[in-house]
Design a protein around this motif. Structure first.
Motif, PDB file in Angstrom:
ATOM      1  N   ALA A   1      13.799   8.606  11.439  1.00 19.47           N
ATOM      2  CA  ALA A   1      14.018  10.200  11.747  1.00 19.47           C
ATOM      3  C   ALA A   1      14.977  10.617  10.844  1.00 19.47           C
ATOM      4  O   ALA A   1      14.778  11.952  10.861  1.00 19.47           O
ATOM      5  N   ALA A   2      15.908  10.016  10.617  1.00 21.69           N
ATOM      6  CA  ALA A   2      17.143  10.604   9.846  1.00 21.69           C
ATOM      7  C   ALA A   2      16.558  11.025   8.579  1.00 21.69           C
ATOM      8  O   ALA A   2      16.760  12.124   7.850  1.00 21.69           O
ATOM      9  N   ALA A   3      15.682   9.970   7.740  1.00 23.18           N
ATOM     10  CA  ALA A   3      15.156  10.225   6.681  1.00 23.18           C
ATOM     11  C   ALA A   3      14.155  11.442   6.616  1.00 23.18           C
ATOM     12  O   ALA A   3      14.304  12.231   5.668  1.00 23.18           O
ATOM     13  N   GLN A   4      13.344  11.492   7.597  1.00 21.49           N
ATOM     14  CA  GLN A   4      12.549  12.769   7.814  1.00 21.49           C
ATOM     15  C   GLN A   4      13.395  13.892   7.721  1.00 21.49           C
ATOM     16  O   GLN A   4      12.799  15.310   7.154  1.00 21.49           O
TER      17      GLN A   4
ATOM     18  N   ARG B   1      20.693   7.896   1.492  1.00 22.34           N
ATOM     19  CA  ARG B   1      21.295   8.498   0.643  1.00 22.34           C
ATOM     20  C   ARG B   1      20.366   8.773  -0.807  1.00 22.34           C
ATOM     21  O   ARG B   1      20.452   9.770  -1.330  1.00 22.34           O
ATOM     22  N   HIS B   2      19.679   7.554  -0.949  1.00 23.40           N
ATOM     23  CA  HIS B   2      19.043   7.771  -2.114  1.00 23.40           C
ATOM     24  C   HIS B   2      17.756   8.825  -2.010  1.00 23.40           C
ATOM     25  O   HIS B   2      17.413   9.754  -2.840  1.00 23.40           O
ATOM     26  N   ILE B   3      16.981   8.807  -1.024  1.00 17.82           N
ATOM     27  CA  ILE B   3      15.921   9.762  -0.637  1.00 17.82           C
ATOM     28  C   ILE B   3      16.402  11.357  -0.547  1.00 17.82           C
ATOM     29  O   ILE B   3      15.834  12.066  -0.934  1.00 17.82           O
ATOM     30  N   THR B   4      17.678  11.624   0.122  1.00 27.16           N
ATOM     31  CA  THR B   4      18.493  12.733   0.245  1.00 27.16           C
ATOM     32  C   THR B   4      18.620  13.172  -1.155  1.00 27.16           C
ATOM     33  O   THR B   4      18.362  14.384  -1.499  1.00 27.16           O
TER      34      THR B   4
ATOM     35  N   LEU C   1       7.128   7.959   1.891  1.00 24.23           N
ATOM     36  CA  LEU C   1       6.443   6.452   1.877  1.00 24.23           C
ATOM     37  C   LEU C   1       7.785   5.831   1.145  1.00 24.23           C
ATOM     38  O   LEU C   1       7.563   4.693   1.475  1.00 24.23           O
ATOM     39  N   VAL C   2       8.459   6.436  -0.016  1.00 22.45           N
ATOM     40  CA  VAL C   2       9.478   5.741  -0.393  1.00 22.45           C
ATOM     41  C   VAL C   2      10.723   5.294   0.732  1.00 22.45           C
ATOM     42  O   VAL C   2      11.177   4.215   0.883  1.00 22.45           O
ATOM     43  N   ALA C   3      10.943   6.144   1.453  1.00 18.31           N
ATOM     44  CA  ALA C   3      11.883   5.990   2.791  1.00 18.31           C
ATOM     45  C   ALA C   3      11.210   4.729   3.484  1.00 18.31           C
ATOM     46  O   ALA C   3      12.043   3.932   3.990  1.00 18.31           O
ATOM     47  N   LEU C   4      10.170   4.964   3.757  1.00 16.86           N
ATOM     48  CA  LEU C   4       9.357   3.621   4.672  1.00 16.86           C
ATOM     49  C   LEU C   4       9.523   2.342   3.978  1.00 16.86           C
ATOM     50  O   LEU C   4      10.115   1.309   4.613  1.00 16.86           O
ATOM     51  N   VAL C   5       9.393   2.339   2.816  1.00 15.69           N
ATOM     52  CA  VAL C   5       9.269   1.109   1.862  1.00 15.69           C
ATOM     53  C   VAL C   5      10.712   0.615   1.756  1.00 15.69           C
ATOM     54  O   VAL C   5      11.289  -0.576   2.080  1.00 15.69           O
ATOM     55  N   ALA C   6      11.969   1.422   1.499  1.00 11.10           N
ATOM     56  CA  ALA C   6      13.115   1.060   1.458  1.00 11.10           C
ATOM     57  C   ALA C   6      13.747   0.729   2.853  1.00 11.10           C
ATOM     58  O   ALA C   6      14.480  -0.096   2.908  1.00 11.10           O
ATOM     59  N   THR C   7      13.406   1.537   3.938  1.00 12.05           N
ATOM     60  CA  THR C   7      14.109   1.174   5.249  1.00 12.05           C
ATOM     61  C   THR C   7      13.509   0.104   5.975  1.00 12.05           C
ATOM     62  O   THR C   7      14.101  -0.755   6.402  1.00 12.05           O
ATOM     63  N   TRP C   8      12.187  -0.218   5.743  1.00  8.65           N
ATOM     64  CA  TRP C   8      11.610  -1.444   6.536  1.00  8.65           C
ATOM     65  C   TRP C   8      12.197  -2.720   5.973  1.00  8.65           C
ATOM     66  O   TRP C   8      12.061  -3.134   4.886  1.00  8.65           O
ATOM     67  N   PRO C   9      12.585  -3.749   6.863  1.00 12.25           N
ATOM     68  CA  PRO C   9      13.219  -4.883   6.474  1.00 12.25           C
ATOM     69  C   PRO C   9      12.002  -5.679   5.514  1.00 12.25           C
ATOM     70  O   PRO C   9      10.840  -5.688   5.992  1.00 12.25           O
ATOM     71  N   ALA C  10      12.495  -6.437   4.885  1.00 15.45           N
ATOM     72  CA  ALA C  10      11.639  -7.578   4.100  1.00 15.45           C
ATOM     73  C   ALA C  10      11.474  -8.644   4.749  1.00 15.45           C
ATOM     74  O   ALA C  10      12.092  -9.744   4.819  1.00 15.45           O
TER      75      ALA C  10
ATOM     76  N   ALA D   1       0.657  -1.182   0.166  1.00 16.41           N
ATOM     77  CA  ALA D   1       0.071   0.096   0.052  1.00 16.41           C
ATOM     78  C   ALA D   1       0.860   1.320  -0.024  1.00 16.41           C
ATOM     79  O   ALA D   1       0.692   2.263  -0.616  1.00 16.41           O
ATOM     80  N   ALA D   2       2.070   1.169   0.794  1.00 20.83           N
ATOM     81  CA  ALA D   2       3.104   2.501   0.952  1.00 20.83           C
ATOM     82  C   ALA D   2       3.525   2.718  -0.458  1.00 20.83           C
ATOM     83  O   ALA D   2       3.677   3.812  -1.013  1.00 20.83           O
ATOM     84  N   ALA D   3       4.008   1.469  -1.280  1.00 19.35           N
ATOM     85  CA  ALA D   3       4.629   1.735  -2.321  1.00 19.35           C
ATOM     86  C   ALA D   3       3.701   2.331  -3.566  1.00 19.35           C
ATOM     87  O   ALA D   3       4.119   3.101  -4.252  1.00 19.35           O
ATOM     88  N   ARG D   4       2.326   1.573  -3.461  1.00 14.60           N
ATOM     89  CA  ARG D   4       1.500   1.914  -4.436  1.00 14.60           C
ATOM     90  C   ARG D   4       1.177   3.535  -4.288  1.00 14.60           C
ATOM     91  O   ARG D   4       0.797   4.185  -5.183  1.00 14.60           O
ATOM     92  N   HIS D   5       0.948   4.062  -3.022  1.00 12.95           N
ATOM     93  CA  HIS D   5       0.465   5.265  -2.724  1.00 12.95           C
ATOM     94  C   HIS D   5       1.712   6.310  -3.140  1.00 12.95           C
ATOM     95  O   HIS D   5       1.431   7.346  -3.582  1.00 12.95           O
ATOM     96  N   ALA D   6       2.944   5.907  -2.811  1.00 17.65           N
ATOM     97  CA  ALA D   6       3.959   6.715  -3.127  1.00 17.65           C
ATOM     98  C   ALA D   6       4.222   7.079  -4.581  1.00 17.65           C
ATOM     99  O   ALA D   6       4.413   8.001  -5.229  1.00 17.65           O
ATOM    100  N   LYS D   7       3.953   5.931  -5.488  1.00 14.71           N
ATOM    101  CA  LYS D   7       3.851   6.052  -6.868  1.00 14.71           C
ATOM    102  C   LYS D   7       2.737   6.979  -7.293  1.00 14.71           C
ATOM    103  O   LYS D   7       2.776   7.453  -8.298  1.00 14.71           O
ATOM    104  N   SER D   8       1.391   6.757  -6.754  1.00 15.65           N
ATOM    105  CA  SER D   8       0.408   7.625  -7.118  1.00 15.65           C
ATOM    106  C   SER D   8       0.525   8.804  -6.743  1.00 15.65           C
ATOM    107  O   SER D   8       0.198   9.830  -7.719  1.00 15.65           O
TER     108      SER D   8
END
Length: 333
Positions: A263-266, A305-308, A101-110, A61-68
């Protein structure tokens, strides 16, 4: 009767209760703040950190919302008139929430296949997965571009062993061929096309502009990141002493680490641009470089690095800000 069931019924995951509900939602809040609220503020307990780590984050849901939101920002940017400051600020709000949302998807473990599929689908949409070049072209890539590709790939990486074999192609008696899936999970299924007229933000310009103005306290985000990293390291050291709740302490440490990276991403995403904010961002970079030396997960280091790099393109920033938003990252990642 169709036999096109290659995605296992996972293509339209419902939004999580901790995330914005979807396109057009008028209750605009920072996704990182919403997700980390369960972690208990700046002095969380072990139970709160464990609950934060184990909450069922719906990364699809986070990834789809980020893309939307990214698509809608593109449409709104095309539709707004030259000199429309309100429209520009609304575009910035869409970009900020999308990047969060991108930061959340990338940071959260799979933790499961759904989360792995969300990461892989978002990686493809952000350009991390470079497709083979035509053999008639010479391969050319400068160092800066190569570094950005490396950060993207690392940010969305998933453990290879958790992925099952790729879905089979259609067999002799298969039907539904016009919609046969080309990937494990189609991130853009059901979303409006990227171009065209705005789908919802043109009716919410004031709301998105207000969201873009509602920047969090970046100094507090930096302080929280430091506190969470210190908590993570201390809990790991305590767990290594083999107490009865050692496993619980490890899970709590993982939660503290994730909260620290969010928090760092924010702090790096929000486009506050003055001397104080730039100094805070540089401190965040130094902190993340240190975490790389300690040996934190590579995907978390790469996510920041990516989101920055992407945050430097938020439209509410001054035109000359991008030149000052280039940081001295460690080459460990």
């Amino acid at each position: 009767m169709t036999k096109n069931k290659q995605d296992g019924g996972r293509s339209l995951a419902p939004p999580s209760g901790q995330l914005p509900n979807g396109p057009g939602d008028t209750a605009l809040g920072d996704p990182i703040t919403l997700v980390t609220a369960i972690a208990g503020g700046d002095d969380p307990s072990v139970e709160e950190l464990v609950a934060f780590r184990r909450q069922p984050i719906d990364l699809k849901a986070a990834a789809r919302h980020a893309k939307s939101l990214s698509n809608e920002e593109f449409r709104l940017s095309l539709a707004r008139e030259l000199g429309d400051d309100k429209g520009e600020l609304a575009c910035a709000g869409l970009q900020i929430m999308s990047l969060s949302l991108v930061a959340l998807v990338a940071t959260w473990p799979a933790d499961d296949l759904d989360q792995a599929e969300a990461k892989l689908a978002l990686a493809e949409q952000t350009g991390a997965l470079h497709h083979p070049h035509d053999k008639s072209y010479a391969l050319m890539m400068d160092a800066t571009h190569a570094r950005r590709i490396r950060w993207k790939r690392a940010a969305f990486t998933v453990p290879e062993l958790m992925l099952p074999p790729a879905s089979q192609g259609p067999q002799g008696d298969s039907r539904g061929l016009s919609t046969w899936p080309l990937a494990r999970w189609d991130l853009t299924a059901g979303l409006p096309l990227r171009g065209g007229a705005p789908a919802f933000a043109h009716n919410q310009v004031a709301d998105w502009g207000g969201f873009a103005r509602a920047a969090p306290d970046l100094d507090h985000s930096l302080a929280r990141a430091r506190k969470m990293f210190e908590t993570c390291d201390r809990l790991i050291a305590l767990a290594q002493r083999s107490p009865e709740n050692g496993r619980e302490l490890v899970v709590a440490a993982e939660g503290a680490r994730i909260a620290g990276y969010l928090a760092a991403a924010q702090a790096m995403i929000w486009p506050v641009h003055n001397r104080t904010a730039l100094a805070i961002k540089k401190e965040v970079v130094a902190l993340i470089n240190l975490r790389g030396e300690i040996g934190d997960p590579v995907h978390m280091l790469a996510a920041i690095r990516h989101i920055t790099a992407d945050a430097a393109w938020i439209k509410s920033l001054p035109v000359d800000a991008r030149d000052r938003l280039v940081f001295d990252w460690s080459e460990l990642v």
